[in-house]
Design a protein around this motif. Structure first.
Motif, mmCIF file in Angstrom:
data_model
loop_
_atom_site.group_PDB
_atom_site.id
_atom_site.type_symbol
_atom_site.label_atom_id
_atom_site.label_comp_id
_atom_site.label_asym_id
_atom_site.label_seq_id
_atom_site.Cartn_x
_atom_site.Cartn_y
_atom_site.Cartn_z
ATOM 1 N N UNK A 181 0.741 -1.244 -0.024
ATOM 2 C CA UNK A 181 -0.168 0.167 -0.089
ATOM 3 C C UNK A 181 0.959 1.309 -0.056
ATOM 4 N N UNK A 182 1.939 1.265 0.693
ATOM 5 C CA UNK A 182 2.857 2.408 0.672
ATOM 6 C C UNK A 182 3.566 2.704 -0.757
ATOM 7 N N UNK A 183 4.045 1.398 -1.090
ATOM 8 C CA UNK A 183 4.462 1.298 -2.421
ATOM 9 C C UNK A 183 3.416 1.989 -3.368
ATOM 10 N N UNK A 184 2.294 1.539 -3.457
ATOM 11 C CA UNK A 184 1.305 2.284 -4.419
ATOM 12 C C UNK A 184 1.300 3.494 -4.161
ATOM 13 N N UNK A 185 1.224 4.168 -3.317
ATOM 14 C CA UNK A 185 0.907 5.411 -2.869
ATOM 15 C C UNK A 185 2.211 6.408 -3.452
ATOM 16 N N UNK A 186 3.546 5.826 -3.130
ATOM 17 C CA UNK A 186 4.492 6.386 -3.781
ATOM 18 C C UNK A 186 4.746 6.566 -5.280
ATOM 19 N N UNK A 187 4.393 5.230 -5.878
ATOM 20 C CA UNK A 187 4.304 5.251 -7.376
ATOM 21 C C UNK A 187 3.435 6.181 -8.053
ATOM 22 N N UNK A 188 2.220 6.176 -7.250
ATOM 23 C CA UNK A 188 1.375 6.837 -8.080
ATOM 24 C C UNK A 188 1.574 8.485 -7.943
ATOM 25 N N UNK A 189 2.141 8.686 -6.882
ATOM 26 C CA UNK A 189 2.637 10.324 -6.774
ATOM 27 C C UNK A 189 3.867 10.669 -7.790
ATOM 28 N N UNK A 190 4.704 9.310 -7.753
ATOM 29 C CA UNK A 190 5.893 9.737 -8.848
ATOM 30 C C UNK A 190 5.108 9.753 -10.301
ATOM 31 N N UNK A 191 4.158 8.801 -10.557
ATOM 32 C CA UNK A 191 3.596 8.934 -11.801
ATOM 33 C C UNK A 191 2.775 10.067 -12.259
ATOM 34 N N UNK A 192 2.257 10.854 -11.108
ATOM 35 C CA UNK A 192 1.423 11.957 -11.364
ATOM 36 C C UNK A 192 2.324 13.159 -11.766
ATOM 37 N N UNK A 193 3.291 13.202 -10.844
ATOM 38 C CA UNK A 193 4.229 14.505 -11.023
ATOM 39 C C UNK A 193 4.739 14.472 -12.297
ATOM 40 N N UNK A 194 5.387 13.356 -12.672
ATOM 41 C CA UNK A 194 6.167 13.247 -13.727
ATOM 42 C C UNK A 194 5.309 12.879 -15.006
ATOM 43 N N UNK A 195 4.007 12.956 -14.666
ATOM 44 C CA UNK A 195 3.062 12.449 -15.903
ATOM 45 C C UNK A 195 3.592 11.609 -16.637
ATOM 46 N N UNK A 196 3.332 10.230 -16.228
ATOM 47 C CA UNK A 196 4.282 8.986 -16.977
ATOM 48 C C UNK A 196 3.447 7.809 -16.485
ATOM 49 N N UNK A 197 3.737 6.701 -16.827
ATOM 50 C CA UNK A 197 3.256 5.484 -16.543
ATOM 51 C C UNK A 197 4.635 4.730 -15.932
ATOM 52 N N UNK A 198 4.048 3.787 -14.765
ATOM 53 C CA UNK A 198 5.318 3.109 -14.137
ATOM 54 C C UNK A 198 4.945 1.822 -13.887
ATOM 55 N N UNK A 199 5.604 0.881 -14.303
ATOM 56 C CA UNK A 199 5.486 -0.679 -14.303
ATOM 57 C C UNK A 199 6.109 -1.022 -12.884
ATOM 58 N N UNK A 200 5.350 -1.859 -12.184
ATOM 59 C CA UNK A 200 5.926 -2.467 -10.894
ATOM 60 C C UNK A 200 6.379 -3.860 -11.294
ATOM 61 N N UNK A 201 7.090 -4.459 -10.214
ATOM 62 C CA UNK A 201 7.570 -5.716 -10.357
ATOM 63 C C UNK A 201 6.575 -6.826 -10.833
ATOM 64 N N UNK A 202 6.925 -7.834 -11.056
ATOM 65 C CA UNK A 202 5.813 -9.078 -11.245
ATOM 66 C C UNK A 202 5.653 -9.310 -9.777
ATOM 67 N N UNK A 203 4.023 -9.541 -9.506
ATOM 68 C CA UNK A 203 3.783 -10.181 -8.382
ATOM 69 C C UNK A 203 2.570 -11.023 -8.480
ATOM 70 N N UNK A 204 2.129 -11.839 -7.485
ATOM 71 C CA UNK A 204 0.943 -12.739 -7.799
ATOM 72 C C UNK A 204 -0.187 -11.799 -7.640
ATOM 73 N N UNK A 205 -1.424 -12.635 -8.250
ATOM 74 C CA UNK A 205 -2.669 -11.958 -8.392
ATOM 75 C C UNK A 205 -3.137 -11.227 -7.044
ATOM 76 N N UNK A 206 -3.024 -11.907 -5.847
ATOM 77 C CA UNK A 206 -3.714 -11.295 -4.784
ATOM 78 C C UNK A 206 -2.873 -9.961 -4.359
ATOM 79 N N UNK A 207 -1.689 -10.089 -4.526
ATOM 80 C CA UNK A 207 -0.876 -8.790 -4.258
ATOM 81 C C UNK A 207 -1.274 -7.750 -5.341
ATOM 82 N N UNK A 208 -1.412 -8.189 -6.375
ATOM 83 C CA UNK A 208 -1.714 -6.884 -7.504
ATOM 84 C C UNK A 208 -3.133 -6.497 -7.002
ATOM 85 N N UNK A 209 -4.088 -7.079 -6.538
ATOM 86 C CA UNK A 209 -5.224 -6.726 -6.268
ATOM 87 C C UNK A 209 -5.201 -5.703 -5.032
ATOM 88 N N UNK A 210 -4.387 -6.047 -4.144
ATOM 89 C CA UNK A 210 -3.932 -5.017 -3.205
ATOM 90 C C UNK A 210 -3.601 -3.584 -3.623
#
Length: 245
Positions: A181-210
């Protein structure tokens, strides 16, 4: 009380249940001896368990045939109810058998463990208690996730595919959720500030859902998954969202 032996505790219990013709809930199990592989066959020991059948079940089996309810005389609704109960019992037995299956796997890893299971109609949570938590968690939870997949596959083969499996050790799942959840918030802020899309590392479905759930109400970005399992990953995208500062 009847004693059974086999290569593992799970196998000895399964042999006993099949021999006695009863389900897991109708017996009391006492582990007499754990299996030992030995070295080059020397010192090898089989697992030994004692199975005690519920006395009420024994009494029921002793009743004359005329006192038993004949299936042919049962109403269709009663037959349906009995089939549902039999299915529920099959699932419960599978959940318990998976507990011993999991113990067997972990012991082969050289880790002493106790497994507690909390089962509802939709979820079976297995809590691993050990002094070697790090070995069972692995890097970013990969070992724990792999064990979880094995148990899920085991239940599917035993007719309990609808039961969702969760493995936890040392309250790792809660800590991992907070990290994501902290990672999601930080990445979202970075994506918004730099107006770009960011890909996270691969993770299982239940973690992607989080991650998806955490950012679902953020109107400045969108999230979606890309790739194929097990390399599927989350993309946090602010390129197609108008900035709202």
């Amino acid at each position: 009380m009847t004693r059974f032996s086999d290569k593992t505790i799970a196998a000895a219990i399964a042999t006993g249940l099949e021999t006695l013709g009863v389900s897991r809930e109708n017996v009391q199990i006492a582990v007499i001896q754990k299996h030992k592989r030995g070295f080059l066959g020397i010192g090898r020991k089989l697992a030994i368990v004692d199975l005690t059948v519920n006395p009420q079940l024994l009494e029921q089996k002793k009743k004359p045939a005329k006192d038993r309810v004949k299936l042919s005389k049962e109403t269709p609704q009663l037959k349906q109810d009995m089939l549902k109960q039999a299915k529920k019992q099959q699932v419960r037995d599978a959940v318990i058998a998976a507990q011993y299956y999991l113990i067997d796997i972990i012991e082969k890893m050289g880790v002493a463990v106790t497994v507690q299971v909390d089962y509802t109609n939709k979820e079976a949570k297995y809590v691993l208690i050990t002094t070697q938590e790090g070995r069972l968690i692995g890097k970013r939870g990969r070992t724990l996730n792999a064990l979880q997949v094995l148990v899920q596959n085991y239940l599917e083969k035993k007719g309990a595919a609808r039961v969702r499996v969760v493995l936890d050790v040392g309250n790792y799942r809660k800590r991992r959720r907070q990290t994501l959840e902290r990672l999601a918030e930080n990445v979202a802020l970075e994506a918004i500030v730099e107006h770009k899309k960011i890909a996270l590392d691969a993770m299982p479905a239940f973690e992607r859902k989080i991650v998806h759930t955490k950012l679902a109400h953020n109107e400045k970005i969108v999230t979606y998954s890309r790739g194929k399992e097990p390399q599927r990953y989350v993309v946090v995208d602010a390129e197609n969202k108008q900035r709202k500062f």
